[in-house]
Structure formats: structure tokens, C-alpha cells
Design an enzyme around this catalytic site. Structure first.
Site, PDB file in Angstrom:
ATOM      1  N   PRO A  99     -24.940 -38.498  89.173  1.00 37.58           N
ATOM      2  CA  PRO A  99     -26.135 -39.292  90.156  1.00 37.58           C
ATOM      3  C   PRO A  99     -26.142 -39.101  91.413  1.00 37.58           C
ATOM      4  O   PRO A  99     -24.983 -39.667  91.847  1.00 37.58           O
ATOM      5  CB  PRO A  99     -26.052 -41.009  89.327  1.00 37.58           C
ATOM      6  N   LEU A 104     -20.068 -41.339  94.097  1.00 38.80           N
ATOM      7  CA  LEU A 104     -19.451 -40.243  93.669  1.00 38.80           C
ATOM      8  C   LEU A 104     -19.983 -38.689  93.985  1.00 38.80           C
ATOM      9  O   LEU A 104     -19.366 -37.896  93.176  1.00 38.80           O
ATOM     10  CB  LEU A 104     -20.261 -40.154  91.978  1.00 38.80           C
ATOM     11  N   SER A 106     -21.888 -36.813  94.621  1.00 34.67           N
ATOM     12  CA  SER A 106     -23.046 -36.344  94.772  1.00 34.67           C
ATOM     13  C   SER A 106     -23.620 -35.037  95.248  1.00 34.67           C
ATOM     14  O   SER A 106     -22.949 -33.699  95.502  1.00 34.67           O
ATOM     15  CB  SER A 106     -24.728 -36.318  94.400  1.00 34.67           C
ATOM     16  N   SER A 107     -23.497 -35.247  97.072  1.00 34.88           N
ATOM     17  CA  SER A 107     -24.092 -34.359  97.952  1.00 34.88           C
ATOM     18  C   SER A 107     -22.956 -32.959  98.418  1.00 34.88           C
ATOM     19  O   SER A 107     -23.617 -32.640  98.848  1.00 34.88           O
ATOM     20  CB  SER A 107     -25.506 -35.466  99.054  1.00 34.88           C
ATOM     21  N   ALA A 109     -20.450 -32.670  96.621  1.00 32.57           N
ATOM     22  CA  ALA A 109     -20.171 -31.799  95.313  1.00 32.57           C
ATOM     23  C   ALA A 109     -21.943 -30.446  95.167  1.00 32.57           C
ATOM     24  O   ALA A 109     -21.235 -29.174  95.543  1.00 32.57           O
ATOM     25  CB  ALA A 109     -20.607 -32.195  94.565  1.00 32.57           C
ATOM     26  N   ASP A 149     -15.507 -36.150 101.607  1.00 34.41           N
ATOM     27  CA  ASP A 149     -15.870 -36.021 100.824  1.00 34.41           C
ATOM     28  C   ASP A 149     -16.051 -34.375  99.957  1.00 34.41           C
ATOM     29  O   ASP A 149     -15.451 -33.863  98.838  1.00 34.41           O
ATOM     30  CB  ASP A 149     -17.024 -36.600 100.501  1.00 34.41           C
TER      31      ASP A 149
HETATM   32  C1  MEV Z   1     -18.469 -41.258 101.749  1.00 39.18           C
HETATM   33  O1  MEV Z   1     -17.886 -41.475 100.483  1.00 39.18           O
HETATM   34  C2  MEV Z   1     -16.929 -42.322 101.975  1.00 39.18           C
HETATM   35  C3  MEV Z   1     -17.166 -42.954 104.046  1.00 39.18           C
HETATM   36  O2  MEV Z   1     -15.761 -43.329 104.421  1.00 39.18           O
HETATM   37  C4  MEV Z   1     -18.036 -41.529 104.850  1.00 39.18           C
HETATM   38  C5  MEV Z   1     -16.824 -40.514 104.904  1.00 39.18           C
HETATM   39  O3  MEV Z   1     -15.627 -40.543 104.713  1.00 39.18           O
HETATM   40  O4  MEV Z   1     -17.288 -39.089 105.116  1.00 39.18           O
HETATM   41  C6  MEV Z   1     -17.838 -43.848 103.886  1.00 39.18           C
END
Ligand code: MEV
Length: 315
Positions: A99, A104, A106-107, A109, A149
Site C-alpha cells: 500500500p 511500508l 512502497s516508493s 521498493a 529505505d
Molecule cells: C521514511 O521511511 C524514513 C525517513 O527517515 C526518511 C528517510 O530516511 O529518508 C522519515
């Protein structure tokens, strides 16, 4: 030839937001995936397709003249075409089970899967290069990304990530069962990260103190992971949530979810940017059914997740 790749979603066990300012973070990949299909086409076009629509763009069109959420995929295709096949085109199709906009990954992945699929068309197999391409792609929509991420979606498993030191795979990971509870509030990571920047500028001392506390907590959390001590790990997640609360990324709905599962899970917190999104809870195997029932009774969506060790998969 069609080249396919898939990448997992992610959770952040510790350190979101603070990681942007140089603290380490602990992330895990989860068993829910995005698949990207890509192929070279004879027409001099880039075609991107997903559940959110379809676009067709000339490869030479500057990215800043295209208004689309597909910019990351355009970046990947443009870069590869311009370097190797300037007169041909690329078609990318994204299919996601993750979602969007709820923390989670998404972008990220999607970026990793698309970078993996397109790189394979050009016989590029280096994980390092694919990850860099995915991070560049993500930066077209979220320039401040720490890269955490994308890195977990690329390598899978559990990692400790730091913008300066890079990442380290965590071996001998405990058998963790996670519950992922969706608050139903979609967030913009870019916006929430900007809000945290403002908070940090207005409250430099508080932020610095929290950064130090987060660093100490992560060291202890890594020890708990090493010792397979899930009870302590859950307690640390609750502690981390209190820091996220202080920097203003929690919401009423998040607080209500945390309250609902307080006695039936080992610990829970936001995953990712916050401002809504998902809560992750470390499940207590003896109370998992009870926890799920309580969540459903309160009309929140939830699913159970395991750590995914595969990372990017190309086929
Ligand atoms: C976003 O999933 C995690 C943050 O720490 C931003 C990042 O690390 O790029 C909020």
C-alpha cells in the site's frame, strides 16, 4: 526480451527521521513485494504503466517539464537509454502489493524493482550500481531521502543503516513476527520530513538530546536483537515511539492503535515518516489472535509480516 525484478517493502524498527541527521537506523524488509517488468521497444518512447495510470514520454524530454508521480521510473529509463540506446525506447510496468504512502517503503521498493529490471536489460548486475540508480530515481520526488529505505529494499533481511557509514547486514536475526496496522491516514514522507526539519530548527536542543537518546537506544536494541530478546526489543520500540511523539510525527489515530494493542503485543511504534501511515507491532505469539481481533473490532486493517531475506530478485 522482458526483464522482471521484484523488491520487498520495509519497516523501520528504530531510527526514522533521526537517520536523516546522521543517526543509525535499524530496518527490516518484509514479505510483501513490488514487481517491475521492463522491455526495450522499437519506438523512441518511454512508456510507464501501473495501477495509477499510464504515460508515454519522449526520452529527451527534460524531467522538470513532466508533471507525473512516475518521475523516478522516467529517470531510470532516460538515464539508461541516453547512455546506451538513444534511438530506442523502454516500457516499464509496475505491479505493487505494497500500500502506498503508509510507511511500508512502497516508493523505494518500486524504485529498486524498476532499477533492477531496467539495469538487467543493459546487462548491469552490480547491486551497488542498481541501488545508486534507485536512490537517484527516488530523489526526483524526495530529494532529502537518507537512502535507508532503498538500501533495505535492495538487500533484504535486517540492516543497520547510517548515511555516513553505509549499511551492515544484521546476522542471526530473531524469528520476529510483526503485525502491520494501517491507520488509514496516507502521508507524504516529503512533507513530514520537512515538518521535522522545522521542528529541529525551532528546537535545536531538544532535537539534539533526542538524537543522542536515539543513538543510545539503537545500540541497546542491536544488543537485544543479538541476544534474541524480543521482550526487551519490544520495550525499546515503545521507547522509540515516545521520541517520535516528541518530534510531532504521531497522530490521534496512531495513539489510538497503540492503546488498543498495548497489552497484547511486545511493543509497537510508527514505521517510516509517521503523520499517519502504519504502526508495526512486535507480536507476542501467545496473544496474536487476541491482538488481531482487537484491531479488527476497531475497524483498522492489519496483516502479519515476516522478515524477507531475499531483497531484490531479478528473473
Ligand atoms: C521514511 O521511511 C524514513 C525517513 O527517515 C526518511 C528517510 O530516511 O529518508 C522519515
Amino acid at each position: 526480451m522482458i526483464s522482471k525484478a521484484s523488491a520487498p517493502g520495509k519497516v523501520i524498527l528504530f531510527g526514522e527521521h533521526f537517520v536523516v541527521y546522521g543517526t543509525s537506523a535499524v530496518l527490516g524488509a518484509i514479505d510483501i513485494r513490488v514487481t517491475a517488468n521492463s522491455e526495450i521497444i522499437n519506438e523512441n518512447k518511454i512508456i510507464i504503466e501501473s495501477d495509477f495510470g499510464k504515460i508515454s514520454v519522449h526520452p529527451k524530454k527534460p524531467l522538470n517539464q513532466v508533471k507525473t508521480s512516475f518521475k523516478p521510473f522516467l529517470h531510470i529509463a532516460k538515464k539508461m537509454l541516453v547512455e546506451s540506446k538513444p534511438n530506442e525506447g523502454i516500457k516499464i510496468k509496475i505491479e505493487s502489493k505494497i500500500p502506498p504512502g503508509v510507511g511500508l517503503g512502497s516508493s523505494s521498493a518500486c524504485c529498486v524493482a524498476a532499477a533492477g529490471a531496467v539495469s538487467k536489460l543493459f546487462s548491469i548486475h552490480s547491486k551497488h550500481d542498481i541501488l545508486n540508480l534507485a536512490i537517484e530515481a527516488e530523489k526526483t520526488i524526495f530529494n532529502e531521502t537518507s537512502g535507508a529505505d532503498n538500501t533495505i529494499c535492495m538487500y533484504g533481511g535486517l540492516i543497520e543503516y547510517n548515511t555516513k557509514k553505509g549499511f551492515r547486514k544484521i546476522d542471526n536475526t530473531p524469528d520476529m513476527q510483526l503485525l502491520v496496522i494501517n491507520s488509514g491516514q496516507i502521508h507524504s514522507t516529503k512533507k513530514i520530513v520537512k515538518n521535522v526539519r522545522t521542528f529541529r530548527e525551532r528546537n535545536p536542543q531538544i532535537f539534539q538530546k533526542l538524537t543522542r537518546m536515539e543513538s543510545r537506544l539503537i545500540k541497546k536494541a542491536l544488543q537485544a536483537i543479538k541476544e534474541n530478546d524480543l521482550v526487551t526489543l519490544g520495550r525499546y520500540m515503545v521507547e522509540n515511539q515516545s521520541y517520535l511523539e516528541k518530534i510531532g510525527v504521531s497522530t490521534d489515530r496512531i495513539r489510538s492503535i497503540l492503546q488498543i494493542i498495548n497489552n497484547t503485543t511486545l511493543g509497537a511504534k510508527i514505521t517510516g515518516a509517521g503523520g499517519g501511515g502504519c504502526v508495526i507491532a512486535l507480536a507476542d505469539s501467545s496473544k496474536i489472535k487476541q491482538a488481531v481481533r482487537q484491531i479488527k473490532e476497531n475497524d483498522y486493517d492489519c496483516f502479519s509480516a515476516k522478515i524477507d531475506f531475499k531483497g531484490l530478485d531479478t528473473f
